[in-house]
Design a protein around this motif. Structure first.
Motif, PDB file in Angstrom:
ATOM      1  N   SER A   1      14.647   1.125 -33.240  1.00 39.35           N
ATOM      2  CA  SER A   1      13.238   0.788 -33.188  1.00 39.35           C
ATOM      3  C   SER A   1      12.731   0.606 -31.761  1.00 39.35           C
ATOM      4  O   SER A   1      11.584   0.266 -31.561  1.00 39.35           O
ATOM      5  CB  SER A   1      12.978  -0.476 -34.005  1.00 39.35           C
ATOM      6  N   TYR A   2      13.607   0.794 -30.769  1.00 37.15           N
ATOM      7  CA  TYR A   2      13.226   0.693 -29.358  1.00 37.15           C
ATOM      8  C   TYR A   2      13.555   1.979 -28.625  1.00 37.15           C
ATOM      9  O   TYR A   2      14.494   2.684 -28.977  1.00 37.15           O
ATOM     10  CB  TYR A   2      13.988  -0.446 -28.669  1.00 37.15           C
ATOM     11  N   ILE A   3      12.785   2.246 -27.592  1.00 34.76           N
ATOM     12  CA  ILE A   3      13.132   3.295 -26.634  1.00 34.76           C
ATOM     13  C   ILE A   3      13.735   2.571 -25.432  1.00 34.76           C
ATOM     14  O   ILE A   3      13.127   1.654 -24.873  1.00 34.76           O
ATOM     15  CB  ILE A   3      11.891   4.104 -26.212  1.00 34.76           C
ATOM     16  N   ASP A  42      15.831  -7.398 -32.757  1.00 33.13           N
ATOM     17  CA  ASP A  42      15.240  -7.936 -31.527  1.00 33.13           C
ATOM     18  C   ASP A  42      16.224  -8.745 -30.687  1.00 33.13           C
ATOM     19  O   ASP A  42      15.846  -9.621 -29.920  1.00 33.13           O
ATOM     20  CB  ASP A  42      13.990  -8.756 -31.814  1.00 33.13           C
ATOM     21  N   ASN A  43      17.500  -8.456 -30.835  1.00 33.95           N
ATOM     22  CA  ASN A  43      18.541  -8.992 -29.962  1.00 33.95           C
ATOM     23  C   ASN A  43      19.166  -7.816 -29.236  1.00 33.95           C
ATOM     24  O   ASN A  43      19.386  -6.756 -29.822  1.00 33.95           O
ATOM     25  CB  ASN A  43      19.611  -9.735 -30.760  1.00 33.95           C
ATOM     26  N   PHE A  44      19.450  -8.005 -27.956  1.00 36.52           N
ATOM     27  CA  PHE A  44      19.979  -6.939 -27.112  1.00 36.52           C
ATOM     28  C   PHE A  44      21.377  -7.343 -26.675  1.00 36.52           C
ATOM     29  O   PHE A  44      21.579  -8.436 -26.147  1.00 36.52           O
ATOM     30  CB  PHE A  44      19.050  -6.729 -25.913  1.00 36.52           C
ATOM     31  N   THR A  59      14.490 -11.790 -27.232  1.00 36.77           N
ATOM     32  CA  THR A  59      13.211 -11.434 -26.592  1.00 36.77           C
ATOM     33  C   THR A  59      12.617 -12.590 -25.792  1.00 36.77           C
ATOM     34  O   THR A  59      11.704 -12.383 -25.007  1.00 36.77           O
ATOM     35  CB  THR A  59      12.189 -10.941 -27.636  1.00 36.77           C
ATOM     36  N   GLU A  60      13.148 -13.792 -25.957  1.00 38.55           N
ATOM     37  CA  GLU A  60      12.721 -14.947 -25.143  1.00 38.55           C
ATOM     38  C   GLU A  60      13.600 -15.091 -23.895  1.00 38.55           C
ATOM     39  O   GLU A  60      13.507 -16.089 -23.192  1.00 38.55           O
ATOM     40  CB  GLU A  60      12.793 -16.227 -25.986  1.00 38.55           C
ATOM     41  N   LEU A 101      29.771  -4.700 -33.570  1.00 40.80           N
ATOM     42  CA  LEU A 101      28.505  -5.252 -33.092  1.00 40.80           C
ATOM     43  C   LEU A 101      27.562  -5.649 -34.220  1.00 40.80           C
ATOM     44  O   LEU A 101      26.617  -6.394 -33.996  1.00 40.80           O
ATOM     45  CB  LEU A 101      27.797  -4.251 -32.170  1.00 40.80           C
ATOM     46  N   ARG A 102      27.777  -5.146 -35.412  1.00 42.05           N
ATOM     47  CA  ARG A 102      26.936  -5.550 -36.550  1.00 42.05           C
ATOM     48  C   ARG A 102      27.425  -6.864 -37.144  1.00 42.05           C
ATOM     49  O   ARG A 102      26.633  -7.738 -37.468  1.00 42.05           O
ATOM     50  CB  ARG A 102      26.910  -4.456 -37.604  1.00 42.05           C
ATOM     51  N   ALA A 103      28.726  -7.004 -37.294  1.00 46.79           N
ATOM     52  CA  ALA A 103      29.302  -8.230 -37.846  1.00 46.79           C
ATOM     53  C   ALA A 103      29.510  -9.298 -36.770  1.00 46.79           C
ATOM     54  O   ALA A 103      29.729 -10.466 -37.092  1.00 46.79           O
ATOM     55  CB  ALA A 103      30.635  -7.922 -38.526  1.00 46.79           C
ATOM     56  N   LEU A 104      29.459  -8.891 -35.496  1.00 49.60           N
ATOM     57  CA  LEU A 104      29.683  -9.777 -34.342  1.00 49.60           C
ATOM     58  C   LEU A 104      31.030 -10.488 -34.428  1.00 49.60           C
ATOM     59  O   LEU A 104      31.144 -11.701 -34.268  1.00 49.60           O
ATOM     60  CB  LEU A 104      28.547 -10.787 -34.183  1.00 49.60           C
ATOM     61  N   LYS A 105      32.080  -9.673 -34.670  1.00 50.34           N
ATOM     62  CA  LYS A 105      33.426 -10.240 -34.702  1.00 50.34           C
ATOM     63  C   LYS A 105      34.457  -9.148 -34.460  1.00 50.34           C
ATOM     64  O   LYS A 105      34.181  -7.955 -34.625  1.00 50.34           O
ATOM     65  CB  LYS A 105      33.693 -10.944 -36.023  1.00 50.34           C
ATOM     66  N   VAL A 106      35.663  -9.591 -34.079  1.00 53.37           N
ATOM     67  CA  VAL A 106      36.794  -8.688 -33.916  1.00 53.37           C
ATOM     68  C   VAL A 106      37.296  -8.336 -35.309  1.00 53.37           C
ATOM     69  O   VAL A 106      37.543  -9.211 -36.134  1.00 53.37           O
ATOM     70  CB  VAL A 106      37.913  -9.356 -33.090  1.00 53.37           C
TER      71      VAL A 106
END
Length: 189
Positions: A1-3, A42-44, A59-60, A101-106
């Protein structure tokens, strides 16, 4: 959703610029030694080469660690949402961790025992698998597990294709061609 655009003209600081496609809102982050990995909700997510960690920036502009690779030598390779993290301390064997990166775990870990294991090289994809070398070993990620299919053989090189995998082994003059699962030898020359 971002460029996403990357501007390194102010090196060593790099500007990471994100523009939301649906409303044109902009998020920018300028810092040294960051490698962009993924954007989700919206997290990078970035890999910080200085801190040797995967960080999340919202985004903050709030920054938080999501994975810290506590080792002297750390190298990463990203393919889609999977990050392969190689880490090694002096006098230790190398370890490859598979980070989702989706589950945020090893999701898997593999000890690299090969000679010269100092990182991951020659990353390629074929038939739904990810292939790379660690030291003198061929490594394969099948989407669930990381394995070294030839534990007793050192490789010189390989090439993964849609029809199979070419492999040359140390101390062997032949070139081998296996199916993509590396179970069946199709031919050798």
């Amino acid at each position: 959703s971002y460029i996403y655009t990357y501007d390194g003209s102010d090196y060593p600081r790099v500007n990471h610029h994100f523009e939301k496609i649906e409303n044109g809102s902009i998020f920018e982050h300028k810092e040294r030694s960051l490698q962009f990995l993924e954007c989700s909700d919206d997290n990078f997510y970035f890999f910080s080469r200085i801190a040797k960690s995967i960080i999340k920036i919202d985004t903050e502009h709030r920054i938080s660690d999501v994975f810290v690779a506590s080792a002297e030598k750390v190298a990463i390779e990203r393919v889609d949402y999977i990050v392969f993290i190689f880490r090694k301390n002096p006098f230790d064997k190398g370890v490859i961790e598979v980070y989702d990166l989706r589950a945020l775990k090893v999701i898997d870990t593999f000890v690299c025992e090969g000679e010269g294991a100092s990182g991951m090289y020659l990353v390629s994809q074929a038939e739904g698998k990810i292939f790379f070398t660690c030291g003198d070993r061929l490594m394969v990620w099948d989407g669930h597990y990381l394995s070294a299919p030839f534990p007793d053989r050192k490789i010189i090189s390989y090439r993964a294709t849609h029809s199979g995998v070419y492999i040359s082994f140390v101390g062997d003059d032949a070139l081998y061609f296996y199916d993509s699962d590396l179970n069946n030898l199709k031919w050798q020359r």
